[in-house]
Design an enzyme around this catalytic site. Structure first.
Site, PDB file in Angstrom:
ATOM      1  N   VAL A 217       0.862  -1.199   0.000  1.00 52.37           N
ATOM      2  CA  VAL A 217       0.000   0.000   0.000  1.00 52.37           C
ATOM      3  C   VAL A 217       0.893   1.242   0.000  1.00 52.37           C
ATOM      4  O   VAL A 217       1.776   1.382   0.857  1.00 52.37           O
ATOM      5  CB  VAL A 217      -0.951  -0.028   1.219  1.00 52.37           C
ATOM      6  CG1 VAL A 217      -1.673   1.306   1.374  1.00 52.37           C
ATOM      7  CG2 VAL A 217      -1.966  -1.146   1.059  1.00 52.37           C
ATOM      8  N   GLY A 218       0.682   2.126  -0.961  1.00 55.74           N
ATOM      9  CA  GLY A 218       1.564   3.289  -1.128  1.00 55.74           C
ATOM     10  C   GLY A 218       2.929   2.832  -1.610  1.00 55.74           C
ATOM     11  O   GLY A 218       3.958   3.376  -1.218  1.00 55.74           O
ATOM     12  N   HIS A 279       4.101   7.263   8.517  1.00 55.30           N
ATOM     13  CA  HIS A 279       4.758   8.487   9.025  1.00 55.30           C
ATOM     14  C   HIS A 279       4.310   9.751   8.265  1.00 55.30           C
ATOM     15  O   HIS A 279       4.538  10.855   8.732  1.00 55.30           O
ATOM     16  CB  HIS A 279       6.292   8.344   9.065  1.00 55.30           C
ATOM     17  CG  HIS A 279       6.994   8.526   7.747  1.00 55.30           C
ATOM     18  ND1 HIS A 279       8.352   8.763   7.681  1.00 55.30           N
ATOM     19  CD2 HIS A 279       6.565   8.486   6.465  1.00 55.30           C
ATOM     20  CE1 HIS A 279       8.692   8.869   6.412  1.00 55.30           C
ATOM     21  NE2 HIS A 279       7.641   8.697   5.666  1.00 55.30           N
TER      22      HIS A 279
HETATM   23  C1  SAM Z   1       6.852   8.271   1.323  1.00 54.75           C
HETATM   24  S1  SAM Z   1       6.206   7.533  -0.111  1.00 54.75           S
HETATM   25  C2  SAM Z   1       6.649   5.841   0.138  1.00 54.75           C
HETATM   26  C3  SAM Z   1       6.734   5.060  -1.137  1.00 54.75           C
HETATM   27  C4  SAM Z   1       7.166   3.595  -0.933  1.00 54.75           C
HETATM   28  N1  SAM Z   1       6.324   2.881  -0.022  1.00 54.75           N
HETATM   29  C5  SAM Z   1       8.598   3.555  -0.457  1.00 54.75           C
HETATM   30  O1  SAM Z   1       8.865   3.497   0.736  1.00 54.75           O
HETATM   31  O2  SAM Z   1       9.475   3.607  -1.337  1.00 54.75           O
HETATM   32  C6  SAM Z   1       4.489   7.543   0.201  1.00 54.75           C
HETATM   33  C7  SAM Z   1       3.664   6.963  -0.936  1.00 54.75           C
HETATM   34  O3  SAM Z   1       2.267   7.024  -0.557  1.00 54.75           O
HETATM   35  C8  SAM Z   1       1.535   7.302  -1.728  1.00 54.75           C
HETATM   36  N2  SAM Z   1       0.206   7.822  -1.367  1.00 54.75           N
HETATM   37  C9  SAM Z   1      -0.101   9.038  -0.859  1.00 54.75           C
HETATM   38  N3  SAM Z   1      -1.429   9.147  -0.670  1.00 54.75           N
HETATM   39  C10 SAM Z   1      -1.969   7.969  -1.073  1.00 54.75           C
HETATM   40  C11 SAM Z   1      -3.308   7.483  -1.116  1.00 54.75           C
HETATM   41  N4  SAM Z   1      -4.334   8.239  -0.703  1.00 54.75           N
HETATM   42  N5  SAM Z   1      -3.511   6.223  -1.583  1.00 54.75           N
HETATM   43  C12 SAM Z   1      -2.466   5.459  -2.014  1.00 54.75           C
HETATM   44  N6  SAM Z   1      -1.171   5.869  -1.968  1.00 54.75           N
HETATM   45  C13 SAM Z   1      -0.938   7.109  -1.510  1.00 54.75           C
HETATM   46  C14 SAM Z   1       2.404   8.327  -2.439  1.00 54.75           C
HETATM   47  O4  SAM Z   1       2.049   8.494  -3.784  1.00 54.75           O
HETATM   48  C15 SAM Z   1       3.790   7.737  -2.217  1.00 54.75           C
HETATM   49  O5  SAM Z   1       4.151   6.857  -3.261  1.00 54.75           O
END
Ligand code: SAM
Length: 382
Positions: A217-218, A279
């Site tokens: 997720v994300g 976070h």
């Molecule tokens: C800090 S990044 C971490 C990315 C990955 N998990 C990593 O650690 O490499 C946070 C991720 O959350 C995603 N994100 C933000 N809001 C979101 C939402 N409402 N639903 C799904 N993903 C989301 C962003 O697009 C981003 O890719």
């Protein structure tokens, strides 16, 4: 040290005030040195950014990990006709003093000496062309877009609000969806960290064996889940992120990219993986995400969270002191990165994790230390 007529102490020709504000001359000068360091703390990051943009760690690395290059050799590899070698010399001199490069003297014909520059453990991590590199993270964290919010911290303290929005006019995820260059810069930085942290997770965490499917997720552009599937090919991986993020993701073996919003719904699987997601959000948002994760897994499932676990606040003895592989101060720096870039996100102590996990529907958890900044928090609904 002599005293002059005004009651000021004289040291090396400087007047030191004796109004009792400082305990001693030594404390006064030590404090002044520290204050200079704070004043110019940005110089190291930005000088490093310059050499990374110029590709200097890569130039040296191409010759071998212990190779050295002279200034002339570096300048000859730069892509412009007449680079300013004197300017580069001054930047390299500073970075040698900061331990980013090492310098050695070598004799030239005619008895003259030249300085040769080699990599140190720090600059070995800044070679862009290596699979495990911190260069994309350094470039993203020191981009104008990501540095600008730090200039708004005082306003955030005085009146609240989101630093990133104050600086850039929009919150980070919608800004990224409207600015493809920033979207790529951010996603590349995440992918570079995912490769580094996945190596640490796969070396220490045994909890993927029992899974047939896993939803990240994300998951950004899918680097983390692709690494997991590569190590455990029987797992079907789903990379779930916002549509504008998965739209830029390459096709990855064993991984299906799904676009969506984790606040609405989360695809189903045996377990959910979330690295550096919680976070970014305040407690209420985290609880919403966790509840959606709970709905997406069976009772025997779990969430595998990869995030910082901060040491307990001073005076709070409820959390165990953890032995971290990376200096715990970096965790508190990341907490400030959350002030700069997120809308209410923060790094958490174990006590804070326990509260949101419980409210999100997860009654049991383990914290597993890995050789990285983050820990693995494995949480179960039963
Ligand atoms: C800090 S990044 C971490 C990315 C990955 N998990 C990593 O650690 O490499 C946070 C991720 O959350 C995603 N994100 C933000 N809001 C979101 C939402 N409402 N639903 C799904 N993903 C989301 C962003 O697009 C981003 O890719």
């Amino acid at each position: 040290m002599d005293s002059n007529m005004n009651g000021l102490a004289m040291s090396n020709g400087c007047e030191i005030s004796r109004d009792g504000f400082f305990e001693s001359e030594e404390e006064e000068l030590q404090g002044q040195a520290e204050a200079w360091k704070c004043t110019f703390a940005f110089a190291e990051s930005l000088a490093v950014k310059c050499v990374v943009l110029l590709g200097i760690p890569d130039m040296i690395a191409r010759e071998g990990p212990r190779a050295t290059l002279s200034l002339d050799e570096i300048v000859a590899k730069l892509p412009t006709e007449s680079p300013d070698a004197a300017c580069l010399f001054r930047i390299m001199r500073f970075l040698v003093a900061k331990g980013i490069f090492r310098a050695s003297k070598s004799a030239r014909e005619g008895g003259a000496f030249e300085t040769r520059y080699g990599l140190t453990p720090a600059s070995k991590w800044l070679v862009k062309g290596r699979e495990l590199s911190m260069a994309p993270m350094l470039l993203m964290q020191n981009d104008k877009t990501t540095l600008a919010p730090w200039h708004h911290f005082n306003e955030c303290v005085l009146e609240g609000g989101v630093a990133f929005k104050k600086a850039n006019g929009a919150e980070i995820w919608s800004y990224a969806s409207d600015h493809p260059d920033f979207n790529n810069l951010f996603n590349n930085a995440m992918a570079c960290n995912a490769r580094i942290v996945m190596k640490a997770i796969l070396s220490k965490y045994q909890g993927f064996h029992s899974l047939n499917s896993l939803v990240d997720v994300g998951g950004g552009t899918g680097t983390a889940v692709a690494e997991i599937v590569r190590a455990y090919p029987f797992i079907t991986g789903i990379n779930y992120d916002l549509p504008h993020v998965v739209a830029t993701a390459s096709s990855l073996s064993g991984v299906q990219h799904v676009g969506g919003d984790m606040f609405e719904t989360v695809p189903t699987g045996d377990a959910i993986f979330m690295k550096w997601i919680m976070h970014d959000w305040n407690d209420e948002d985290c609880i919403k995400i966790l509840k959606n994760c709970r709905k997406a897994i069976p009772d025997t499932g779990k969430v595998i969270i990869v995030d910082v676990v901060l040491d307990a606040d001073q005076g709070d003895n409820t959390d165990k002191k953890r032995k971290k592989a990376v200096d715990p101060i970096v965790g508190t720096v990341f907490d400030l990165v959350m002030v700069a870039h997120s809308s209410g996100g923060k790094e958490r102590t174990e006590k804070e994790w326990k509260r949101i996990l419980l409210e999100g529907g997860f009654s049991r958890y383990n914290i597993i230390e890995i050789p990285a900044l983050q820990s693995v928090i494995e949480a179960f609904p039963r």
